[in-house]
Write an enzyme that holds these catalytic residues in place. Structure first.
Site, short mmCIF file in Angstrom:
data_model
loop_
_atom_site.label_atom_id
_atom_site.label_comp_id
_atom_site.label_asym_id
_atom_site.label_seq_id
_atom_site.Cartn_x
_atom_site.Cartn_y
_atom_site.Cartn_z
N HIS A 1 5.31 -1.51 -8.70
CA HIS A 1 4.66 -0.71 -9.74
C HIS A 1 4.75 0.78 -9.50
O HIS A 1 4.13 1.55 -10.24
CB HIS A 1 3.18 -1.08 -9.86
CG HIS A 1 2.94 -2.48 -10.31
ND1 HIS A 1 2.75 -2.82 -11.63
CD2 HIS A 1 2.88 -3.64 -9.62
CE1 HIS A 1 2.57 -4.12 -11.73
NE2 HIS A 1 2.65 -4.64 -10.52
N LYS B 1 0.52 12.68 -13.58
CA LYS B 1 0.22 12.37 -14.99
C LYS B 1 -0.02 13.65 -15.80
O LYS B 1 -0.07 13.61 -17.01
CB LYS B 1 -0.99 11.45 -15.07
CG LYS B 1 -0.74 10.07 -14.46
CD LYS B 1 -1.99 9.20 -14.50
CE LYS B 1 -1.84 7.88 -13.74
NZ LYS B 1 -1.11 6.85 -14.49
N LYS C 1 -0.96 0.63 -26.06
CA LYS C 1 -2.21 0.35 -26.78
C LYS C 1 -2.42 1.36 -27.90
O LYS C 1 -2.84 1.00 -29.01
CB LYS C 1 -3.39 0.38 -25.81
CG LYS C 1 -3.31 -0.69 -24.72
CD LYS C 1 -4.28 -0.45 -23.56
CE LYS C 1 -3.91 -1.33 -22.37
NZ LYS C 1 -4.60 -0.93 -21.12
N LYS D 1 -6.77 8.18 -18.64
CA LYS D 1 -6.04 7.46 -17.58
C LYS D 1 -6.55 8.02 -16.26
O LYS D 1 -7.30 9.00 -16.25
CB LYS D 1 -4.54 7.68 -17.71
CG LYS D 1 -4.12 9.16 -17.90
CD LYS D 1 -2.61 9.32 -18.05
CE LYS D 1 -2.10 9.05 -19.44
NZ LYS D 1 -1.19 7.94 -19.53
N ARG D 2 -6.16 7.40 -15.14
CA ARG D 2 -6.54 7.97 -13.86
C ARG D 2 -6.09 9.42 -13.78
O ARG D 2 -5.07 9.80 -14.35
CB ARG D 2 -5.89 7.16 -12.73
CG ARG D 2 -6.55 5.82 -12.50
CD ARG D 2 -8.01 5.98 -12.14
NE ARG D 2 -8.16 6.51 -10.80
CZ ARG D 2 -8.49 5.79 -9.73
NH1 ARG D 2 -8.76 4.50 -9.85
NH2 ARG D 2 -8.60 6.36 -8.55
N THR E 1 0.75 1.66 -19.70
CA THR E 1 0.42 0.60 -20.65
C THR E 1 -0.52 1.14 -21.72
O THR E 1 -0.56 0.61 -22.83
CB THR E 1 -0.23 -0.61 -19.94
OG1 THR E 1 -1.21 -0.12 -19.01
CG2 THR E 1 0.80 -1.43 -19.18
C1 26Q Z 1 -2.56 0.55 -1.68
C2 26Q Z 1 -2.95 0.50 -0.35
C3 26Q Z 1 -4.20 0.94 0.04
C4 26Q Z 1 -5.08 1.43 -0.93
C5 26Q Z 1 -4.69 1.48 -2.26
C6 26Q Z 1 -3.42 1.06 -2.63
C7 26Q Z 1 -3.02 1.13 -4.05
C8 26Q Z 1 -3.92 0.74 -5.04
C9 26Q Z 1 -3.57 0.78 -6.35
C10 26Q Z 1 -1.75 1.54 -4.45
C11 26Q Z 1 -1.40 1.57 -5.79
C12 26Q Z 1 -2.32 1.18 -6.77
C13 26Q Z 1 -2.06 1.18 -8.19
C14 26Q Z 1 -0.89 1.39 -8.78
C15 26Q Z 1 -0.78 1.35 -10.24
O1 26Q Z 1 -1.75 1.18 -10.96
N1 26Q Z 1 0.43 1.51 -10.78
C16 26Q Z 1 0.60 1.50 -12.23
O2 26Q Z 1 0.98 0.18 -12.61
C17 26Q Z 1 1.01 0.05 -14.02
C18 26Q Z 1 1.29 -1.41 -14.36
O3 26Q Z 1 2.59 -1.74 -14.03
C19 26Q Z 1 2.06 0.98 -14.60
O4 26Q Z 1 2.01 0.90 -16.00
C20 26Q Z 1 1.82 2.42 -14.15
O5 26Q Z 1 2.87 3.25 -14.58
C21 26Q Z 1 1.67 2.48 -12.64
O6 26Q Z 1 1.30 3.79 -12.23
#
Ligand code: 26Q
Length: 807
Positions: A358, A554, A660, A548-549, A656
């Protein structure tokens, strides 16, 4: 007490009424007079749940009887939101429930608002998992989601004097009527200890053990066809209270095991795209992965006896690298417990596992310090070394260079040694997929270039999608009813049929009806935001939304700087016909992400200043909505005119939210990034506002002495806006507050805000011009709705099912 009237899809309001009163008395323990709204809410859920359970049991029985293949979706995050309305609507019982409750003077939608969001995720990745679960059930695919039952989900965001403050979120405080504890489904999870050689086998003797206990939540598919299971693990000490210690007076020491178990499931890590290297995080990952893999293997052996046939009966999908250790854990069970040869186990593992990536952000690629990994999981470390030696020998045989071999290795040898979770997932999977076409291509040429050269058939693309049940039917009933009148109701079961709207894109009457729905959604949002923020919004203004976050890539900052430029121009040229705009921002920042938190403060500082400036009149308002979550998204998206998807090209894997908004008739202003590109291909260049550098140009610019200072100094609007922010116009109480943030733009500007500013500013003014032609704007809205049916997660899941899972 048993009931005369079993509930099912198609039940009548009167049946529900009898049932709900019975539930209220016998399961909630209240009679009608004493019941508070929350008691009615619980009774409503339990009543609906009874109907769901019947389908659930049928679905489970069917799967066992047909001995079919199951899909297992492993994810550290499920960002579900509320379940009541979705489940009611999928069961086809909304109207009946409404009527039944009305008999008692109750309003269903008021009860729905009592449900806390299940916020067991950060953002896109967690929400995708929730959409996928719903689509799997809707497509009648037997599937289990596996994750952690966090006691505290995503933190609640409060804005104090413009700053983000994080508060614990307590979604379980009133109990959770959706879940079923399954005490019989419990597994031991080990940590630490040592590995002993028993001659023909090895045995891992962990130093610590914790018990994982399952909690199941039913996931209802569209039209109540199938109900699947979301299985979330909680943790318990094997010996919750050490009585010897307790009796000896050590009351705290008697409970430490329970406290350690509790810590594992206490809280969701609130980092999005920025992994933390903390030991507890790795423990969480192993805890839920091990429990899930044990459960999957146990179920397989129980029904099919031979563990070697696992790939025929189970497809395990890893949602990013967070459950990557599944590769080593499955190998351990196959080799150490079930006695398979290493080679045979390796083939079974690869044939069973798929991995979805991702993100390409280098800082978000998970890796763990090798000594930490080895201390916590000594047997898994051995297995990883054994896998690595196999893979690297294959690379050597393929005549790869030392440099390539070092990039493929599961162990990063640069500096302190680290275990690379993405490489582990890649080599242990038969399929590795990206989440949008551009992202998948970039995977092949950047982070996974060498692994792709070694295994050229594994990488494939599965462009993300969103469930149209939640993100159209549920959140925008007004639009649904207009579409039904226009093209019939076939789109309810197949969003591709929305394409029939294309023939009506220039139909003025339809355009007006859709505009009326949009306006009433805007009125409803304005009312809601008035209570939340006190700010009064004009529903006839253009609602321009970025939710969004908060992350630098972003580029909320690009939007804010452009907002300041617009503010300046409105003040300088009050004689012009400005299009009234409402700028809506929402999003959470990771608690440790300094710049993201500063950007939130800037949004609030800008809002305060602009909203109280009489010289812009009603032409510009800025709102930062606190505590953005799934439920807020469901109110905001149907009310948006313009969707901001403005990431630095090449950095947003898919997005995503972009899907929407388009589905709900907003136009997109965006860069050629992630799924924006595929949205553009479908809605047509004339119905989207694209600006900015392409991913290739971004890479080129960064590699060729990018000079943001020169750009800023040659763009009067940009220079003015940055100078205003930098000099404290929006922060008179602390004029230097944004100095470092703005200096960063002059000196490095990694995210290319300066490079894209003029293109963005120009695109925004072109949006104003389009807005002034309502007929053309409406036609564009219709063309957006008509052509994004493809972004349904049903289509995405069909592709996974066919190309990856073979179900
Ligand atoms: C990993 C290790 C330790 C702590 C946190 C994490 C961690 C947590 C969440 C690393 C990444 C995430 C989240 C990533 C994420 O949300 N990516 C998004 O995924 C969506 C679904 O595929 C995409 O639409 C987005 O573009 C992408 O940013």
């Amino acid at each position: 007490m048993s009931l005369d009237v079993p509930l099912s899809p198609g039940s009548k309001a009167a049946d529900i009424d009898v049932h709900i009163i019975d539930v209220l008395r016998h399961r909630v323990g209240k009679d009608e007079r004493a019941a508070k709204p929350h008691d009615w809410y619980t009774a409503t859920v339990l009543t609906l749940r009874d109907a769901i359970i019947d389908v659930w049991m049928e679905s489970t029985r069917d799967t066992y009887d047909s001995a079919g293949k199951r899909v297992y979706y492993l994810s550290l995050e499920f960002l579900i939101g509320r379940l009541l309305r979705d489940a009611l609507s999928n069961m086809g019982l909304t109207r009946e429930m409404e009527l039944a409750l009305r008999e008692h003077g109750l309003d269903l939608s008021a009860l729905e608002d009592l449900e806390p969001d299940a916020a067991l995720g950060n953002g896109g990745l967690g929400r995708l998992a929730a959409c996928f679960m719903e689509s799997l059930a809707s497509l009648d695919i037997p599937a289990y989601g596996y994750g952690i039952r966090y006691k505290n989900g995503m933190f609640r965001q409060r804005i104090d004097d413009g700053w983000q403050v994080e508060l614990p979120e307590t979604w379980l405080s009133h109990g959770n009527p959706w879940e079923f504890p399954r005490r019989e489904s419990a597994y031991r999870i080990g940590f630490g200890g040592e590995v002993v050689d028993r001659g023909d086998a090895v045995e891992w003797i962990p130093a610590e053990q914790i018990e994982a206990i399952a909690y199941d939540t039913p996931v209802v598919g569209w039209r109540g066809k199938r109900v699947n299971t979301l299985r979330l693990w909680t943790a318990r000490a094997l010996d919750p209270i050490k009585l010897d210690k307790f009796n000896a007076g050590d009351h705290v020491g008697a409970l430490v095991d329970e406290a350690e178990a509790d810590a594992l499931v206490r809280v969701l890590y609130p980092a999005d795209n920025t992994p933390s290297g903390l030991e507890l995080r790795l423990r969480q990952e192993f805890f839920f992965t091990s429990a899930s893999i044990q459960d999957i293997v146990r179920r397989h052996v129980q029904y099919h006896t031979d563990v070697r046939t696992l790939p025929d009966k189970a497809a395990i999908q890893l949602n990013d690298t967070h459950p990557s250790v599944a590769v080593a854990e499955l190998m351990r069970l196959l080799v150490d417990i079930h006695g398979l040869e290493f080679n045979e186990a390796w083939e079974v593992t690869k044939a069973t596992i798929g991995y979805t990536n991702h993100t390409l952000l280098p800082e978000a690629l998970e890796s763990w310090q090798l000594p930490l990994f080895e201390r916590l999981l000594p047997r898994h470390m051995q297995i990883i070394y054994a896998i690595n030696s196999r893979v690297l020998r294959e690379a050597r045989r393929a005549e790869m260079t030392d440099e390539q071999i070092s990039a493929i290795s599961l162990v990063d040898e640069h500096g302190e040694r680290r275990v690379r979770m993405a490489n582990l997932a890649f080599v242990g999977a038969h399929s590795i997929n990206g989440v949008a076409a551009l992202h998948t291509e970039l995977m092949k040429t950047t982070v996974f270039a060498d692994l792709h050269a070694l295994y050229p058939t594994r990488i494939n693309n599965k462009t993300n999608g969103v469930t149209p049940r939640r993100w159209l039917l549920k959140c925008n009933p007004g639009l649904v009813s207009v579409i039904k009148d226009a093209i019939g109701d076939g789109f309810l079961d197949d969003t591709a049929k929305l394409a029939d709207l294309n023939a009506l894109a220039d139909d003025a009457a339809l355009g007006e009806r859709i505009a009326e729905v949009k306006r009433s959604n805007k009125v409803a949002l304005a009312t809601h935001l008035k209570t939340l923020t006190g700010i009064r919004l004009d529903p006839d203004a253009l609602f321009d939304v970025q939710i969004k976050r908060i992350h630098e890539y972003k580029r909320q900052l690009l939007n804010l700087i452009e907002t300041v430029a617009l503010y300046d121009q409105i003040r300088s040229h009050p004689e012009r016909d400005w299009v009234p705009r409402v700028k809506i921002f929402g999003g959470k920042a990771a608690p440790s992400y300094h710049n993201a938190k500063l950007i939130i403060k800037l949004a609030n500082d800008i809002a305060r200043r602009i909203n109280s400036d009489p010289s812009v009149g009603g032409l510009l308002k800025v709102v930062f909505v606190a505590n953005y979550n799934v439920s807020l998204a469901e109110r905001i998206i149907p009310a948006a005119d313009l969707s901001e998807q403005i990431s630095t090209a090449g950095m947003e894997a898919s997005g995503t939210g972009n899907m929407k908004f388009a589905l709900n008739g907003a136009l997109t202003i965006g860069t050629l990034d992630g799924a924006n590109i595929e949205i553009k291909d479908r809605v047509g260049d004339a119905n989207i506002a694209i600006f900015g550098l392409t991913a290739d140009e971004v890479a080129f610019t960064r590699a060729n002495n990018y000079n943001p200072r020169a750009i800023i100094e040659s763009s009067p609007e940009l220079f003015q806006a940055i100078t205003a922010i930098q000099s404290g116009v929006f922060s008179p109480d602390d004029p230097d507050r944004y100095k470092d943030l703005m200096d960063g733009l002059y000196d490095s500007d990694w995210f290319l805000v300066a490079a894209d500013f003029d293109g963005y500013h120009t695109a925004q003014r072109a949006i104003d011009t389009r807005w002034e032609n309502p007929a053309a704007w409406r036609a564009s809205c219709i063309r957006n709705i008509a052509n994004v049916g493809w972004f349904s997660s049903d289509r995405t899941i069909r592709e996974y099912a066919k190309d990856i899972w073979n179900v």
